[in-house]
Structure formats: C-alpha cells, structure tokens
Design a protein around this motif. Sequence first.
Motif, mmCIF file in Angstrom:
data_model
loop_
_atom_site.group_PDB
_atom_site.id
_atom_site.type_symbol
_atom_site.label_atom_id
_atom_site.label_comp_id
_atom_site.label_asym_id
_atom_site.label_seq_id
_atom_site.Cartn_x
_atom_site.Cartn_y
_atom_site.Cartn_z
ATOM 1 N N ALA A 1 15.055 -4.972 -0.599
ATOM 2 C CA ALA A 1 14.572 -3.971 0.419
ATOM 3 C C ALA A 1 15.193 -2.642 0.125
ATOM 4 N N PHE A 2 16.345 -2.563 -0.561
ATOM 5 C CA PHE A 2 16.702 -1.021 -1.158
ATOM 6 C C PHE A 2 15.524 -0.669 -2.151
ATOM 7 N N ARG A 3 15.136 -1.450 -3.067
ATOM 8 C CA ARG A 3 14.000 -0.921 -3.834
ATOM 9 C C ARG A 3 12.681 -0.550 -3.324
ATOM 10 N N LEU A 4 12.140 -1.074 -2.175
ATOM 11 C CA LEU A 4 11.443 -0.684 -1.416
ATOM 12 C C LEU A 4 11.689 0.628 -0.592
ATOM 13 N N ALA A 5 12.942 0.907 -0.290
ATOM 14 C CA ALA A 5 13.163 2.222 0.160
ATOM 15 C C ALA A 5 13.144 3.239 -0.816
ATOM 16 N N GLU B 1 0.993 -1.334 0.215
ATOM 17 C CA GLU B 1 0.085 0.045 0.012
ATOM 18 C C GLU B 1 0.742 1.327 -0.008
ATOM 19 N N GLN B 2 2.007 1.268 0.744
ATOM 20 C CA GLN B 2 2.807 2.397 0.972
ATOM 21 C C GLN B 2 3.739 2.739 -0.300
ATOM 22 N N VAL B 3 4.395 1.738 -0.539
ATOM 23 C CA VAL B 3 5.395 1.885 -1.596
ATOM 24 C C VAL B 3 4.787 1.673 -3.086
ATOM 25 N N LEU B 4 4.131 0.350 -3.359
ATOM 26 C CA LEU B 4 3.523 0.348 -4.612
ATOM 27 C C LEU B 4 2.319 1.035 -5.245
ATOM 28 N N GLU B 5 1.510 1.677 -4.056
ATOM 29 C CA GLU B 5 0.347 2.172 -4.617
ATOM 30 C C GLU B 5 0.611 3.832 -4.452
ATOM 31 N N ARG B 6 1.263 4.204 -3.163
ATOM 32 C CA ARG B 6 1.549 5.538 -3.233
ATOM 33 C C ARG B 6 2.732 6.075 -3.678
ATOM 34 N N GLY B 7 3.795 5.138 -3.708
ATOM 35 C CA GLY B 7 5.201 5.644 -3.991
ATOM 36 C C GLY B 7 6.018 6.221 -3.141
ATOM 37 N N GLU B 8 5.860 5.908 -1.831
ATOM 38 C CA GLU B 8 6.333 6.366 -0.722
ATOM 39 C C GLU B 8 7.269 5.229 -0.068
ATOM 40 N N ARG C 1 6.076 -0.428 -11.783
ATOM 41 C CA ARG C 1 5.089 0.800 -11.340
ATOM 42 C C ARG C 1 5.698 2.053 -11.417
ATOM 43 N N TRP C 2 6.926 2.300 -11.158
ATOM 44 C CA TRP C 2 7.505 3.642 -10.800
ATOM 45 C C TRP C 2 8.736 3.777 -11.328
ATOM 46 N N CYS C 3 9.371 2.813 -12.328
ATOM 47 C CA CYS C 3 10.369 3.065 -13.177
ATOM 48 C C CYS C 3 10.246 2.506 -14.543
#
Length: 360
Positions: free
Chosen positions: A290-294, A38-45, A76-78
Amino acid sequence: MRQTTAPTARRQGRTVTAAAERTAVEPGAPDILTVAREQVLERGEGLTEPQVLEVLRLPDDRLEELLQLAHEVRMRWCGPEVEVEGIVSVKTGGCPEDCHFCSQSGRFPSPVRSAWLDIPGLVEAARQTAATGATEFCIVAAVRGPDRRLLSQVKAGIEAIRAAGIDIQIACSLGMLTQEQVDELVAMGVHRYNHNLETARSHFPAVVTTHSWEERWETLRMVREAGMEVCCGGIIGMGETVEQRAEFAVQLAELDPHEVPMNFLIPQPGTPYEDFEVVEGAEALRTVAAFRLAMPRTMLRFAGGRELTLGDLGAEKGMLGGINAIIVGNYLTNLGRPAQQDLDMLRDLRMPIKALSETL
C-alpha cells in the motif's frame, strides 16, 4: 513540488487492529487494484488516502495480486536496483525523550544503558558495511538533538572514515536539528538525513509526549532546503488504526522523501509497548504494498522488525512486493539477519545492488 508545511491534522484514532477494521467494498465500486494499475502503474500518480485505505482493507486472498502490482510499480518507476545500507549507533541509550517503542529512552526501565562508540569503532563499522557492497552508512545517536560533543564526534568520525579511504556515502540520524546544526552537517559532507515521523500525525501524541510531530516536520523542512536528501519513515504496529496507516502513507507522500524506512514494532522489554503483539506477516506485506502504491517513485527500505514479522520467506515476498532498499546486518539494539543472507537473497532474486556512483 515538495511540500514544506505540515498537513492538517485529521483525527485522534482509537486503537484496534487493522484486520478487525477490514470491510467489504461497496457494490458496484471500481476495483481498487484495477484503478491502481491505471493510476499508479501507468501514470505514476500515487493513491489518495481513501484509496490507500481501500488497499489496506483488501482480503488475504488478494494479497498475491496486490504484491505483484506493487512489484510492477517498483520496477516501472524505480527500476530493479536495490540500495543496501548499514547503520551503527555512535551514542546508545540515555535518551531524554519518551518514545513509547524505544528501549533507548532513559525514562523506561529497559535493559539498554548509555554508551558511546569511539572513532576507531566507527571506522571499523563503516569498513565492514562497505565490504558487504553497501553504498550507505548511517551514523545514529539516541538523543533529542545533537549537542556540541556529539557533533564533534560525528565530524571526527566522518573525517576518519574518509582518511581510511572507505568508499561509502555517509548519512546521519541525530534527532531534531537547529538551522546551524543542519548547516554543519552539510559542511561535513552528510548527504542524507534520517528523521522519522514514526506514525500518522493524529496518532503521534499517543506514541510520544515529550516533543511534537510538528517539531520533527520542521527538522525535515530545514534538511531538504539545505540540500540533503530526506530519509523519513516510521514504525507499523504501534496501536494505530488502519485509517491512520493510510493517513501516514499519504502524509509521507506529501513530504516526498527520497527514502522511507519501513519498520515493524519489536516490543521491547521495559517500554510501554512491551506487551504489544507483533504485526502479522500478511498485514505487514499488505502495508508495504500500500505504501508503494502511495509513493511509486520513492525508495522504500526494509528496516527494523522485518525478521520478526516476516521471517525469511516474507523478506523475499517483500522484495517482490514493492521494496527496493534494505538495511543489512544488525539494527541499533536488535539483531538482524546476517548480511550475507540478505545479499544471497538479492542474488537469487536477480536484483542488482545499486552502485555507489548512482547514489551521488
């Protein structure tokens, strides 16, 4: 907003393996991958430091789930494109610094000796790199920082590459810079500068004693303010704790570089780290994810040590676990996979190589 001051130091950690520190999540706590979706994939945070630490402590039986999420975040983001880069050393060995992982330090009895690459050799290396489809060619030197001779060599090399009609972007990695040197590189047309922080701020004094983490950060600040793209990553497996890996991921996120090279320690003969164990494949993949999710929007590049740590199958898993850039061919003092092998892998995975026009 890009941060230009160094984050506050956290702690000086002890040296233990990440696997030994993996602990169970508190009962009733939200599942970290559900939170990350929810935080990273959906909101990009990007994840916070405690959240990254929780990801790094996930058990092996959740690794595939983690890699799948990291791949979704990357897509999604790159997007699906992969940036391909080649590197060459214009000045090898004889470095006065004591980076404990590096065979090019003149302070250690490693087999690497000082050598310079001439201009025709530099042009040919750029030509061969461009022939692979790479859009990025990085000129690297083993120095604390560039002197007048080195900058003149780099300038002449860039001019010769342009005169030869080689269509490729030029990056440099020449150590710590002064403001005047930053301005010179901009005038030469260098569009990206690589200067790794190497490890978490709290662990850096155990890795390097001849200069500080803050000195490296200052070079990165000047590079960014001058308009060059910032390339900054580090090496996993230098005795850092799992907490320090989480710390490092978030410090890089605070820096917000355009690119983060993910290196894994190759223990070099004659260096203080020659007897360190190679990072296990599952641990390496977990760290990449983990670095990708950060850093959901950052270019994350497979770099040195991936062949030793991951092998062929692991490289593919990494490309499907958050990585979206790759160095092809050999590294500075270590052999890599043949470039065609990586290009074939990208073709099989149906991952298009980023076009040069997209890097401008």
